[in-house]
Design an enzyme around this catalytic site. Structure first.
Site, short mmCIF file in Angstrom:
data_model
loop_
_atom_site.label_atom_id
_atom_site.label_comp_id
_atom_site.label_asym_id
_atom_site.label_seq_id
_atom_site.Cartn_x
_atom_site.Cartn_y
_atom_site.Cartn_z
N GLY A 46 0.98 -1.21 -0.09
CA GLY A 46 -0.04 0.10 -0.08
C GLY A 46 0.89 1.25 -0.10
O GLY A 46 2.02 1.32 0.34
N GLN A 51 2.98 10.18 1.81
CA GLN A 51 4.26 9.49 1.95
C GLN A 51 5.05 9.90 0.77
O GLN A 51 6.25 9.97 0.80
CB GLN A 51 4.14 7.99 1.68
N CYS A 92 6.42 -0.30 7.44
CA CYS A 92 5.86 1.06 6.64
C CYS A 92 6.93 1.65 5.81
O CYS A 92 8.22 1.41 6.27
CB CYS A 92 5.32 2.09 7.66
N LEU A 93 6.85 1.90 4.33
CA LEU A 93 7.74 2.37 3.59
C LEU A 93 8.49 3.46 4.25
O LEU A 93 9.66 3.93 3.77
CB LEU A 93 7.34 2.41 2.22
N HIS A 134 -4.16 1.42 7.73
CA HIS A 134 -2.72 2.01 7.95
C HIS A 134 -2.42 3.18 7.01
O HIS A 134 -2.02 4.21 7.36
CB HIS A 134 -1.80 1.01 7.44
N GLU A 135 -3.17 3.01 5.60
CA GLU A 135 -3.19 4.14 4.65
C GLU A 135 -3.80 5.29 5.03
O GLU A 135 -3.59 6.47 4.69
CB GLU A 135 -3.48 3.50 3.13
N HIS A 138 -2.23 7.44 7.17
CA HIS A 138 -1.05 8.12 6.65
C HIS A 138 -1.96 9.70 6.07
O HIS A 138 -1.42 10.70 6.29
CB HIS A 138 -0.76 7.71 5.45
O1 GNR Z 1 4.18 -2.61 2.60
C1 GNR Z 1 3.69 -2.29 3.60
N1 GNR Z 1 3.24 -3.44 4.43
C2 GNR Z 1 2.49 -3.43 5.32
C3 GNR Z 1 2.52 -4.45 6.31
C4 GNR Z 1 1.55 -4.67 7.31
C5 GNR Z 1 0.91 -3.64 7.32
C6 GNR Z 1 0.77 -2.50 6.63
C7 GNR Z 1 1.63 -2.56 5.56
S1 GNR Z 1 1.59 -1.05 4.53
C8 GNR Z 1 3.18 -1.15 3.88
C9 GNR Z 1 3.43 0.09 2.93
C10 GNR Z 1 3.07 1.44 3.66
O2 GNR Z 1 3.86 2.13 4.29
N2 GNR Z 1 2.16 1.99 3.30
O3 GNR Z 1 1.77 3.03 4.08
NI NI Z 2 3.04 3.32 5.75
#
Ligand code: GNR
Ligand code: NI
Length: 169
Positions: A46, A51, A92-93, A134-135, A138
């Site tokens: 995601g 980001q 999270c990236l 999670h997104e 953000h």
């Molecule tokens: O790549 C991602 N893997 C992930 C794994 C578990 C829960 C959420 C994520 S999202 C993350 C990519 C990211 O930072 N998205 O905002």
């Molecule tokens: Ni993230």
């Protein structure tokens, strides 16, 4: 297609609240394509526009095994259908190399617009539910480290500031 630069915690721009999108033009589709390309390159499931320093309510997600089933979510929101909290070790990236257990409601009904502005709904469970929550965090300037202790969060911050992952200005 362009590879976009991903902001890294504790960059203050990750704390900005994204604005609603009301123009569904080619520029939006191009941005979404660049985000998807960047997400695939970095092996993510995601990516939120915040980001990549674009503060509008756009998310790309792909939880499929072969990373060939993208979902584009514009102006996403959700209601909780099952408030049971499930723990998931999240990455999270924007917080490279750190993984933390986060507890979120298990099942949600997602409402969003597609890239043409058409309203859509989707019921999400499992990793899709985790990822979308999670997104959306953000887009509201919230990060997974906000769910852990301040002490642990500060340790992660200090480590990232010292590491090669964070681009120095
Ligand atoms: O790549 C991602 N893997 C992930 C794994 C578990 C829960 C959420 C994520 S999202 C993350 C990519 C990211 O930072 N998205 O905002
Ligand atoms: Ni993230």
């Amino acid at each position: 297609m362009n590879r976009l630069n991903i902001l890294t915690f504790p960059d203050p721009r990750l704390r900005k609240k994204a604005a609603a999108i009301d123009v569904f033009d080619q520029k939006l589709k191009d941005k979404a394509a660049d985000m998807l390309f960047t997400m695939y390159e970095d092996k993510g499931i995601g990516l939120a526009a915040t980001q990549v320093d674009f503060h509008h309510r756009l998310i790309v997600v792909d939880v499929s095994e072969n990373q060939d089933d993208p979902l584009y979510l514009v102006n996403p929101s959700f209601v909780v259908l099952d408030e049971t909290l499930d723990g998931y070790k999240e990455g999270c990236l924007s917080i490279p190399t750190f993984y933390e257990e986060v507890y979120r409601p298990k099942k949600i009904e997602l409402s969003y617009q597609d890239l043409d502005g058409k309203h859509q709904k989707l019921i999400a469970e499992g990793v899709l539910s985790v990822c979308v929550q999670h997104e959306i965090d953000h887009l509201d300037g919230k990060l997974m480290v906000d769910y852990i202790s301040p002490l642990k969060r500060d340790r992660i911050k200090e480590k990232l500031l010292k590491s090669k992952h964070v681009k120095k200005k």
